[in-house]
Design an enzyme around this catalytic site. Structure first.
Site: not given
Length: 570
Positions: A377, A412, A487
């Site tokens: 992402h 992810d 992230s």
């Protein structure tokens, strides 16, 4: 060293409107630190004095000169609440708190149904004090204005009022940065203003109270914040509470701004932040400026601290008769941080995909190529990203996305390659064992975005949960504070080995609440073997093994209770 912390209570006739009438009698309090017992000198935050200052304090002249000495000091009374120092036979509890091995604090051990503190030390005593000067730490103020602009949604909670006012007026929350045309009186003493006080009764023959670190704060250094939550509310219960953490990041000239994950509360503004020297003795590192940080209405879970040396340097530059100068305060060298945290900027990089940024972790390198892992992402649909290298003076290297897991995949993840500019490799943890409760560190480029020239921010915590399936870890959770931008960052253990890739923190969508100390990490054991085969063969097809479509695991990562694989016949 922790007994040098104190409470500063200011009461009298307020010149500011707090929602009722001008001239009302009220009280405001915060924390402080006794820097010289013999001369009775105390440093504190300026926020407790804001309601009692004249309107002229907000003038352009005062803002430019950076200091103020109120003339009408008879409008308010200052009371400093202190605790006597323990005798020579008492252990220095706060220094031991900063050691890696946690042990019970003798001064807080219960005995006979009462706190040992009450049995071994005298009660608090109140001392009258006078305000010598209010001044602004310019280096700290400049760093705050650059890192935490108003348009990014930064603001900070104000300290509590007197016990008589048990309401919390959220309309008086303090914004981190004010424009030059803002005239709000509270803003002028928010964050960067500090107070120099003198006790009317000093301790004759007493030694100087604190030793100041001669070096800048280092990321990863252990720290201990000392302050009194809620100020004057109930000193017998809250006075000189301890909060343990590490230095998460620094900014500004000389590291004037310090971020720490030591969890402070309103009322601890002005309280000292200690670290340790090479001999394990306590050093004064900074003063708490804002215990509660918020960005875009999300709680950050970090405390904002002004470097003590920066505060003293500003004071010595402003007044011709400095009662305290940085050179006059005893100083010592800092204890080096953990070796695992000393080279993070060479291992954790920033990844930019257009206006979106996140973090990445170097997992392999050879003479020509470097490979990093990040989150899918973070890169979105981009095939090329910028990799920002802090240790190479923020040089941007173009990276190519080699592989990204599909959006419906359990993990992810994305793999990026870029030319080798000399980035140091982070060793991937090879063991399958994760020990619940072991200390860990999250590292990434959270909060501050692009073009800030900061090292990766590091927060400390413990491994709080390990979710396994068929004897394989498939999700880790930690108590490290994790924010937007982390992230794709790393979770390390104390040896500097990679435990996993950080995916996100926890959010309650309905309540619109963020929980930075609950986060989700992909274990390194989920990708270590796949990455090893890929770097040996350079065959992209190997990376398809990162795509896991197991419905059971998908439900877990979506925080949905997975359905049982076998239905009961009952």
């Amino acid at each position: 060293m922790w007994q040098e912390a104190c409470i500063v209570n200011v009461s009298g006739e307020s010149s500011k409107s707090t929602g009722n009438n001008l001239g009302e009698v009220s009280g405001h309090s915060c924390s402080g630190v006794i820097v010289d017992r013999q001369r009775g000198l105390v440093l504190s935050h300026g926020i407790a004095f804001s309601p009692y200052l004249p309107d002229g304090f907000t003038s352009q002249q005062v803002r430019q000169q950076g200091w103020c000495k109120p003339q009408e000091t008879d409008r308010f009374n200052i009371e400093v609440i202190v605790r006597p120092r323990l005798g020579n036979g008492q252990p220095e509890a706060s220094s031991r708190c900063l050691q890696p091995i946690q042990q019970p604090i003798a001064a807080a051990t219960s005995a006979g149904g009462k706190l040992a503190y009450d049995l071994e030390s005298a009660p608090e005593r109140k001392c009258s004090a006078e305000l010598l000067l209010l001044w602004r730490c310019t280096d700290f103020d400049d760093a705050v204005r650059k890192l935490m602009p108003k348009y990014d949604g930064w603001h900070f909670d104000e300290p509590p009022n007197s016990p008589a006012d048990n309401r919390r007026d959220t309309s008086h929350q303090i914004e981190a940065v004010q424009s030059c045309v803002k005239t709000d009186w509270m803003a002028e003493v928010s964050l960067s203003w500090f107070a120099l006080l003198k006790l009317k009764e000093s301790e004759k023959g007493a030694e100087s109270s604190v030793v100041v670190a001669e070096e800048h704060a280092r990321i990863g250094s252990p720290v201990l914040a000392v302050g009194t939550p809620f100020g004057i509310l109930c000193p017998s219960v809250f006075m000189n509470s301890l909060a343990k953490g590490i230095v998460c990041n620094t900014a500004g000239r000389g590291g004037a701004l310090i971020l720490t994950d030591a969890r402070c509360l309103p009322g601890t503004e002005g309280g000292p932040l200690f670290t340790v020297d090479r001999d394990g003795k306590g050093l004064l590192l900074g003063l708490v400026a804002a215990p509660l940080c918020w960005k875009a209405n999300e709680w950050i879970g970090l405390s904002l601290v002004c470097s003590f040396r920066a505060a003293l340097d500003s004071l010595s530059r402003l007044v011709p008769w400095p009662l305290i100068t940085a050179a006059a305060v005893p100083h010592s060298s800092l204890e080096p941080p953990l070796p695992a945290l000393s080279q993070l900027e060479k291992s954790v990089v920033m990844v930019e995909a257009g206006k979106i940024w996140g973090s990445g972790v170097v997992v392999h390198m050879d003479q020509s190529k470097v490979y990093l892992l990040t989150c899918r992402h973070v890169i979105g649909s981009s095939s090329r990203v910028n990799v920002v290298l802090y240790h190479a003076q923020n040089v941007r290297v173009v990276g190519h996305v080699v592989y990204a897991t599909p959006s419906e995949s359990v993990y992810d993840l994305a793999v990026v390659e870029f030319p080798n500019p000399g980035v140091e490799l982070v060793p991937v943890r090879k063991t399958r064992r994760y020990n619940l409760g072991e200390q860990c560190f999250a590292a990434g480029y959270g909060l501050f975005g692009q073009n800030q020239r900061l090292k990766p921010t590091v927060t400390a915590g413990v491994l709080s949960n390990v979710i396994s399936w068929q004897d394989n870890p498939i999700m880790l959770q930690s108590t490290c504070a994790v924010h937007a931008g982390v992230s794709g960052g790393a979770l390390f253990d104390q040896q500097g080995q990679l435990m996993g890739i950080v995916v996100s923190n926890a959010k309650d969508v309905q309540l619109k609440a963020c929980y930075p100390h609950l986060n989700f990490i992909i274990p390194s054991t989920s990708f270590a073997k796949v990455m090893k085969r890929f770097v040996q063969s350079k065959h992209v097809g190997c990376l398809s093994e990162l795509d896991n479509n197991d419905h059971f695991l998908q439900d877990l990562w979506k925080l949905q209770e997975p359905k049982p694989l076998l239905q009961s016949k009952m």
